[in-house]
Design a protein around this motif. Structure first.
Motif, PDB file in Angstrom:
ATOM      1  N   ILE A 173       0.839  -1.197   0.000  1.00  0.00           N
ATOM      2  CA  ILE A 173       0.000   0.000   0.000  1.00  0.00           C
ATOM      3  C   ILE A 173       0.877   1.250   0.000  1.00  0.00           C
ATOM      4  N   ARG A 174       1.930   1.229   0.805  1.00  0.00           N
ATOM      5  CA  ARG A 174       2.837   2.381   0.838  1.00  0.00           C
ATOM      6  C   ARG A 174       3.571   2.546  -0.488  1.00  0.00           C
ATOM      7  N   LEU A 175       3.943   1.440  -1.112  1.00  0.00           N
ATOM      8  CA  LEU A 175       4.597   1.513  -2.422  1.00  0.00           C
ATOM      9  C   LEU A 175       3.664   2.131  -3.450  1.00  0.00           C
ATOM     10  N   ASN A 176       2.389   1.743  -3.422  1.00  0.00           N
ATOM     11  CA  ASN A 176       1.427   2.313  -4.350  1.00  0.00           C
ATOM     12  C   ASN A 176       1.297   3.820  -4.131  1.00  0.00           C
ATOM     13  N   GLY A 177       1.262   4.245  -2.863  1.00  0.00           N
ATOM     14  CA  GLY A 177       1.188   5.676  -2.576  1.00  0.00           C
ATOM     15  C   GLY A 177       2.407   6.421  -3.074  1.00  0.00           C
TER      16      GLY A 177
END
Length: 252
Positions: A173-177
């Motif tokens: 999720i953090r990578l997507n952000g």
């Protein structure tokens, strides 16, 4: 006489039920649970037709809608794009806003929560399933439905009813952000008016509390996803890669 088990899934758009939770819903439908789906903003007639086909494959017994309109993921300037960023391919096609149908991202949270609470009480499920607190990939409509479902669920005592929210590995999720910010998006200002802070929602996300084994139902989810083939083909690159990946990888 044993009462049939019931599960109510509450999602923002037509396709969320399949792409985000299809294997979960297929598993419980296959186990004899009466699965119903409430979609806040299904979109136009074509979206509803795709939703009907996908729901049939998953084994969903009944689909109902709150008749909101889907919201854009990012604020729109007068020329139609956010500053310094190219318009992104939408995951859900949004028809023109109708005067009688408010945009989901601009709905009053209290009103949305009350409508959701009413549907929960009407169906009286043992379990309710909704979006992750950070809206999976950060869609503000997902976050809005998550918050409204929590508020509606907590508005009255519901003994014997459990509320579950989707959860994904937070590093992904953090990578997507990070990728969205790299493309010029301000993830602290999502939604039609820039009022949804996706970064804060990710930071505040609770730890995952359970795992549901859905490996046996990945194939059924893929069959249901065929109803959304056009949306997937026009969607973001990570979605296209996931949907084209072999089933053994999806089961992982």
């Amino acid at each position: 006489m044993i009462r049939q088990r019931r599960l109510l899934a509450i999602f923002a758009h037509a396709d969320d039920e399949t792409l985000l939770a299809g294997a979960i819903l297929a598993r419980y439908a296959a186990e004899g649970v009466e699965v119903r789906l409430l979609v806040a903003a299904p979109g136009g007639d074509e979206s509803e037709e795709r939703l009907t086909r996908a729901a049939k494959v998953l084994g969903i017994a009944l689909v109902s809608s709150l008749r909101y309109e889907p919201s854009p993921m990012w604020p729109r300037r007068a020329e139609g794009t956010t500053q310094g960023a190219r318009p992104a391919s939408p995951l859900v096609t949004s028809p023109p806003l109708k005067e009688s149908a408010p945009m989901l991202g601009e709905a009053l949270l209290e009103d949305l929560a009350a409508r959701i609470a009413g549907r929960i009480d009407d169906f009286a499920p043992q379990a309710v399933l909704t979006h992750a607190p950070y809206g999976e990939y950060g869609h503000p409509d997902h976050i809005t439905v998550h918050r409204a479902t929590l508020r509606g669920f907590a508005a009255a005592p519901r003994p014997g009813v459990s509320l579950y929210c989707l959860a994904y590995p937070l590093p992904l999720i953090r990578l997507n952000g990070w990728l969205m910010r790299l493309s010029g998006r301000d993830t602290s200002r999502a939604g039609p008016r820039g009022t949804v802070d996706v970064r804060a929602a990710v930071r505040a996300a609770p730890r995952k509390s359970g795992v549901i084994d859905v490996r046996a139902h990945v194939a059924g989810r893929r069959r249901a996803a065929a109803a959304y083939a056009g949306l997937i083909a026009a969607g973001p690159f990570p979605l296209r890669m996931l949907e084209r990946s072999p089933q053994w990888l999806q089961r992982r």
